[in-house]
Motif scaffolding. Sequence first.
Motif, PDB file in Angstrom:
ATOM      1  N   ILE A  38       0.872  -1.179   0.000  1.00  0.00           N
ATOM      2  CA  ILE A  38       0.000   0.000   0.000  1.00  0.00           C
ATOM      3  C   ILE A  38       0.905   1.224   0.000  1.00  0.00           C
ATOM      4  CG2 ILE A  38      -1.927   1.187   1.140  1.00  0.00           C
ATOM      5  CD1 ILE A  38      -2.582  -1.482   2.572  1.00  0.00           C
ATOM      6  N   GLU A  39       0.970   1.900  -1.126  1.00  0.00           N
ATOM      7  CA  GLU A  39       1.943   2.989  -1.332  1.00  0.00           C
ATOM      8  C   GLU A  39       1.456   3.898  -2.454  1.00  0.00           C
ATOM      9  OE1 GLU A  39       4.449   5.380  -1.264  1.00  0.00           O
ATOM     10  OE2 GLU A  39       5.843   3.827  -0.543  1.00  0.00           O
ATOM     11  N   ASP A  40       1.546   5.208  -2.244  1.00  0.00           N
ATOM     12  CA  ASP A  40       1.058   6.137  -3.271  1.00  0.00           C
ATOM     13  C   ASP A  40       2.173   6.652  -4.182  1.00  0.00           C
ATOM     14  OD1 ASP A  40       2.066   7.466  -0.975  1.00  0.00           O
ATOM     15  OD2 ASP A  40       1.210   9.346  -1.695  1.00  0.00           O
ATOM     16  N   ASN A  41       3.427   6.345  -3.845  1.00  0.00           N
ATOM     17  CA  ASN A  41       4.541   6.865  -4.647  1.00  0.00           C
ATOM     18  C   ASN A  41       4.964   5.847  -5.710  1.00  0.00           C
ATOM     19  OD1 ASN A  41       7.526   7.135  -5.237  1.00  0.00           O
ATOM     20  ND2 ASN A  41       7.153   9.063  -4.198  1.00  0.00           N
ATOM     21  N   LEU A  83       3.402  -1.330   4.115  1.00  0.00           N
ATOM     22  CA  LEU A  83       2.532  -0.173   4.298  1.00  0.00           C
ATOM     23  C   LEU A  83       3.310   1.124   4.412  1.00  0.00           C
ATOM     24  CD1 LEU A  83      -0.335   0.944   4.918  1.00  0.00           C
ATOM     25  CD2 LEU A  83       0.005   0.214   7.296  1.00  0.00           C
ATOM     26  N   ASP A  84       2.947   2.063   3.560  1.00  0.00           N
ATOM     27  CA  ASP A  84       3.501   3.415   3.597  1.00  0.00           C
ATOM     28  C   ASP A  84       2.776   4.193   4.701  1.00  0.00           C
ATOM     29  OD1 ASP A  84       4.727   5.844   2.819  1.00  0.00           O
ATOM     30  OD2 ASP A  84       3.164   6.248   1.338  1.00  0.00           O
ATOM     31  N   LEU A  85       3.419   5.223   5.213  1.00  0.00           N
ATOM     32  CA  LEU A  85       2.806   6.007   6.291  1.00  0.00           C
ATOM     33  C   LEU A  85       1.934   7.145   5.753  1.00  0.00           C
ATOM     34  CD1 LEU A  85       2.518   6.367   9.299  1.00  0.00           C
ATOM     35  CD2 LEU A  85       4.700   7.569   9.327  1.00  0.00           C
ATOM     36  N   ASN A  86       2.452   7.873   4.768  1.00  0.00           N
ATOM     37  CA  ASN A  86       1.711   9.015   4.237  1.00  0.00           C
ATOM     38  C   ASN A  86       0.983   8.639   2.954  1.00  0.00           C
ATOM     39  OD1 ASN A  86       2.550  11.042   6.226  1.00  0.00           O
ATOM     40  ND2 ASN A  86       4.583  10.657   5.370  1.00  0.00           N
ATOM     41  N   LEU A  87      -0.319   8.473   3.086  1.00  0.00           N
ATOM     42  CA  LEU A  87      -1.167   8.082   1.961  1.00  0.00           C
ATOM     43  C   LEU A  87      -2.175   9.190   1.699  1.00  0.00           C
ATOM     44  CD1 LEU A  87      -1.638   4.406   3.159  1.00  0.00           C
ATOM     45  CD2 LEU A  87      -0.471   5.085   1.048  1.00  0.00           C
ATOM     46  N   PRO A  88      -2.727   9.257   0.467  1.00  0.00           N
ATOM     47  CA  PRO A  88      -3.583  10.403   0.136  1.00  0.00           C
ATOM     48  C   PRO A  88      -4.919  10.454   0.875  1.00  0.00           C
ATOM     49  CG  PRO A  88      -3.247   8.965  -1.778  1.00  0.00           C
ATOM     50  CD  PRO A  88      -2.489   8.365  -0.649  1.00  0.00           C
TER      51      PRO A  88
HETATM   52 MN    MN Z   1       3.351   8.136   0.592  1.00  0.00          MN
END
Ligand code: MN
Length: 156
Positions: A38-41, A83-88
């Motif tokens: 789970i990552e937005d980058n 899991l990424d920490l900063n997600l949209p």
């Molecule tokens: Mn992120």
Amino acid sequence: MGTTFSIELSDVESPAAVAKLETDGPAVVEERGTVLYIEDNISNLALVQGILERRPGISLITAMQGRFGIDLARNNLPDVILLDLNLPDIGGDEVQQLLRNDVRTAPIPVIMLSADATPGQAERFKSAGVVAYLTKPLDVAEFLRVLDMALAEAVA
Ligand code: MN
């Protein structure tokens, strides 16, 4: 009769072709599990995808938003979640809580991957139940060590 003969020929050929693939290629691919990232980058997604492509037997599924990631986790029950920490949409900390609060996803080991190296973060997440908190830029050897450990745990 001619038709039967041609069918027999193809039957003889295919096992040979399969055997050749097995001897030429890497040893029989062992199914090692499914990893949800789970990552937005996009760069980070590509990096992890590239690393896992060199690890046969691991299937990677990805989500670029927290809530969609939770849906994927519930529907696919992956062996490990990255899991990424900063997600949209919602934060990785909230995603982790929601995963833990659901009996279906609670047993899945979660590895946090974050650019946030603030002192205390790793301890905070480990006490919240994550198996590891890795900071970016990713140390590939460390990442693979932790992932192997989590996969072994998931299989056991
Ligand atoms: Mn992120």
